[in-house]
Design a protein around this motif. Sequence first.
Motif, PDB file in Angstrom:
ATOM      1  N   VAL A 210       1.684  -3.573   5.991  1.00 17.96           N
ATOM      2  CA  VAL A 210       0.252  -3.304   5.980  1.00 17.96           C
ATOM      3  C   VAL A 210      -0.239  -3.464   4.549  1.00 17.96           C
ATOM      4  O   VAL A 210       0.358  -2.936   3.616  1.00 17.96           O
ATOM      5  CB  VAL A 210      -0.053  -1.883   6.491  1.00 17.96           C
ATOM      6  N   LEU A 211      -1.313  -4.200   4.381  1.00 12.77           N
ATOM      7  CA  LEU A 211      -1.890  -4.451   3.067  1.00 12.77           C
ATOM      8  C   LEU A 211      -3.158  -3.615   2.915  1.00 12.77           C
ATOM      9  O   LEU A 211      -3.994  -3.587   3.822  1.00 12.77           O
ATOM     10  CB  LEU A 211      -2.211  -5.935   2.911  1.00 12.77           C
ATOM     11  N   VAL A 212      -3.291  -2.941   1.774  1.00 15.91           N
ATOM     12  CA  VAL A 212      -4.421  -2.052   1.552  1.00 15.91           C
ATOM     13  C   VAL A 212      -4.999  -2.300   0.163  1.00 15.91           C
ATOM     14  O   VAL A 212      -4.255  -2.453  -0.800  1.00 15.91           O
ATOM     15  CB  VAL A 212      -3.983  -0.575   1.651  1.00 15.91           C
ATOM     16  N   THR A 213      -6.305  -2.358   0.074  1.00 17.20           N
ATOM     17  CA  THR A 213      -6.952  -2.326  -1.237  1.00 17.20           C
ATOM     18  C   THR A 213      -7.638  -0.970  -1.352  1.00 17.20           C
ATOM     19  O   THR A 213      -8.138  -0.430  -0.371  1.00 17.20           O
ATOM     20  CB  THR A 213      -7.979  -3.457  -1.414  1.00 17.20           C
ATOM     21  N   THR A 214      -7.604  -0.424  -2.545  1.00 17.37           N
ATOM     22  CA  THR A 214      -8.188   0.891  -2.752  1.00 17.37           C
ATOM     23  C   THR A 214      -9.395   0.796  -3.663  1.00 17.37           C
ATOM     24  O   THR A 214      -9.542  -0.152  -4.425  1.00 17.37           O
ATOM     25  CB  THR A 214      -7.169   1.865  -3.375  1.00 17.37           C
ATOM     26  N   ALA A 215     -10.238   1.784  -3.574  1.00 15.04           N
ATOM     27  CA  ALA A 215     -11.419   1.859  -4.431  1.00 15.04           C
ATOM     28  C   ALA A 215     -11.052   2.716  -5.630  1.00 15.04           C
ATOM     29  O   ALA A 215     -10.819   3.902  -5.495  1.00 15.04           O
ATOM     30  CB  ALA A 215     -12.578   2.475  -3.666  1.00 15.04           C
ATOM     31  N   ALA A 216     -10.953   2.109  -6.790  1.00 12.28           N
ATOM     32  CA  ALA A 216     -10.618   2.848  -8.009  1.00 12.28           C
ATOM     33  C   ALA A 216     -11.886   3.122  -8.794  1.00 12.28           C
ATOM     34  O   ALA A 216     -12.807   2.322  -8.817  1.00 12.28           O
ATOM     35  CB  ALA A 216      -9.645   2.037  -8.859  1.00 12.28           C
ATOM     36  N   SER A 217     -11.919   4.262  -9.424  1.00 15.38           N
ATOM     37  CA  SER A 217     -13.061   4.561 -10.284  1.00 15.38           C
ATOM     38  C   SER A 217     -12.552   5.159 -11.579  1.00 15.38           C
ATOM     39  O   SER A 217     -11.457   5.692 -11.662  1.00 15.38           O
ATOM     40  CB  SER A 217     -14.036   5.508  -9.588  1.00 15.38           C
ATOM     41  N   SER A 218     -13.359   5.069 -12.588  1.00 15.02           N
ATOM     42  CA  SER A 218     -13.009   5.602 -13.899  1.00 15.02           C
ATOM     43  C   SER A 218     -13.298   7.103 -13.927  1.00 15.02           C
ATOM     44  O   SER A 218     -13.969   7.624 -13.036  1.00 15.02           O
ATOM     45  CB  SER A 218     -13.815   4.873 -14.965  1.00 15.02           C
TER      46      SER A 218
END
Length: 56
Positions: free
Chosen positions: A39-47
């Motif tokens: 399973v491939l996942v992209t995550t939402a990163a924030s500073s």
Amino acid sequence: MNSLDDAVLRSDDLGTTWHRGASLEAADLAVDPDDPRRVLVTTAASSPSGRSNDRT
């Protein structure tokens, strides 16, 4: 994914029972068409300031 608490759920018995895996904020989730075990996942990163790290 459990939409109530952002938990990734996994099953070892073809979906009869489900177990909690990692918790993450996923932006996209996809199953590899060549290997359905992946399973491939992209995550939402924030500073630390809360602003997105996305580049334009």
